[in-house]
Design a protein around this motif. Structure first.
Motif, PDB file in Angstrom:
ATOM      1  N   LYS A 164      58.332 124.630  19.952  1.00 31.66           N
ATOM      2  CA  LYS A 164      56.971 124.195  20.269  1.00 31.66           C
ATOM      3  C   LYS A 164      56.711 124.295  21.764  1.00 31.66           C
ATOM      4  N   GLN A 165      55.489 124.662  22.094  1.00 35.18           N
ATOM      5  CA  GLN A 165      55.030 124.738  23.478  1.00 35.18           C
ATOM      6  C   GLN A 165      53.664 124.059  23.560  1.00 35.18           C
ATOM      7  N   ILE A 166      53.413 123.341  24.678  1.00 35.03           N
ATOM      8  CA  ILE A 166      52.118 122.672  24.865  1.00 35.03           C
ATOM      9  C   ILE A 166      51.291 123.468  25.863  1.00 35.03           C
ATOM     10  N   GLN A 167      50.107 123.904  25.427  1.00 35.05           N
ATOM     11  CA  GLN A 167      49.225 124.715  26.256  1.00 35.05           C
ATOM     12  C   GLN A 167      47.960 123.932  26.616  1.00 35.05           C
ATOM     13  N   LEU A 168      47.377 124.303  27.756  1.00 37.25           N
ATOM     14  CA  LEU A 168      46.050 123.815  28.122  1.00 37.25           C
ATOM     15  C   LEU A 168      45.036 124.828  27.608  1.00 37.25           C
ATOM     16  N   VAL A 169      44.133 124.396  26.736  1.00 34.67           N
ATOM     17  CA  VAL A 169      43.193 125.339  26.124  1.00 34.67           C
ATOM     18  C   VAL A 169      41.759 125.145  26.604  1.00 34.67           C
ATOM     19  N   SER A 170      41.477 124.031  27.288  1.00 41.57           N
ATOM     20  CA  SER A 170      40.153 123.845  27.892  1.00 41.57           C
ATOM     21  C   SER A 170      40.291 122.931  29.096  1.00 41.57           C
TER      22      SER A 170
END
Length: 338
Positions: free
Chosen positions: A6-12
């Protein structure tokens, strides 16, 4: 070794206070190292208020996070695969790495840590960037002298609690400002602050005046806003104000306005200086040595608020802006050796 992670991304980019929908958990491949690289399993990761600024695209002292890519921060991890002559499987390291379960890193991008000196998590707290921030901000800019009054805002946080203790080591009278009676008791009874104020009860100006009858010689700024305004009004002649943070304004969408400081600085011949810990890169060894010595001598105590699980990283981050943490906020992602 798993194939996926799992990876945590910034999407906004957040408008005001970040919300869960600004983040996205994505499944990605677990990479394999090439020559000169290591694969690091994330054990602990750090969430910090400054990261809120990186979520905006405004110009700052550090590059903004990119949309649809992993966020990143301080990580303590274990090397699970190595193609480096400098590291072997099982070594513990610290570095600035992505928010994910496994990270590929250059051998020059991580630093070995000794798990026998102190718990490995401390390399993200009292022996890491937060401890070094407190050390250099207070001693290089604040320069507290024996008998002077040092006031610390955000005093129960990772940086603030270290600042107050270092000021006590230097013989100062220390007043902390925090956001609950529990934190006030912790500052006075556990950390040995001379006085502490709950800014959420009563009038902060009146409370600070009562706690600092001889004025303020050093004000270590972590918060800004009305708390900072009150402290600046009590500065003594030749006072020093290290400006580390202003968390009260990080999620504001309108301009943060307050009293003008110029006349106060002129009247008191005070110094007010902003800084980031990377200003002191070439002196990290000095700071780490002193912090380690004080810790081993029992002169420094620390608290870590540890949230379990990568799935709860965003919850832990958002809790920083509600003052839910005592000391350093960390997220425990995995156990070593598993």
């Amino acid at each position: 070794m798993p194939d996926k992670q799992k990876q945590i991304q910034l999407v906004s980019r957040p408008n005001g206070t970040p919300v869960e929908s600004d983040f996205h958990y994505k499944e990605i491949d677990v990479p394999r190292p090439d020559q000169g690289q290591v694969l690091v399993k994330t054990l602990y990761l750090s969430v910090d208020p400054y990261m809120r600024g990186r979520m905006s695209d405004a110009k700052s002292y550090v590059e903004p996070f990119k949309l649809n890519e992993a966020l990143a921060g301080g990580v303590v991890g274990e090397i699970v695969d190595s193609q480096s002559e400098h590291f072997k499987k099982g070594d513990f390291v610290v570095g600035m790495l992505p928010w994910q379960e496994y990270s590929l890193a250059s051998e020059n991008a991580v630093r070995a840590i000794d798990p026998d000196v102190a718990p490995i998590s401390t390399h993200l707290s009292i022996l890491g960037m937060t401890g070094l921030t407190a050390y250099f901000g207070l001693l290089d800019i604040g320069q507290p002298k024996e008998g002077e009054t040092v006031v610390v805002s955000g005093a129960a946080g990772a940086v603030g609690s270290a600042v107050g203790q270092i000021a006590k080591i230097k013989g100062a009278r220390v007043v902390g400002i925090a956001g609950s009676d529990e934190k006030v008791n912790y500052l006075k009874e556990t950390l040995g602050f001379d006085e502490a104020i709950n800014y959420k009860t009563g009038n902060i100006q009146e409370s600070l005046e009562a706690a600092c009858p001889d004025g303020i010689d050093v004000y270590f700024e972590n918060v800004g806003g009305e708390i900072g305004d009150a402290a600046l009004s009590l500065l003594n002649k030749h006072a020093r104000v290290p400006v580390c943070g202003a968390i009260s304004s990080y999620n504001k969408t309108e301009e943060d306005l307050g009293p003008r400081v110029q006349s106060r600085l002129i009247k008191t011949s005070a110094l007010m200086k902003g800084f980031v810990v990377n200003d002191y890169n070439d002196r990290f060894k000095e700071g780490a040595s002193d912090l380690g010595k004080w810790l081993s001598e029992g002169k420094l105590q620390y608290e870590e608020t540890i949230t379990e699980g990568l799935d709860n990283v965003t919850e832990a981050f958002l809790g920083l802006f509600e003052g839910k943490n005592l000391g350093k906020q960390l997220v425990k992602v995995a156990e070593p050796g598993n």
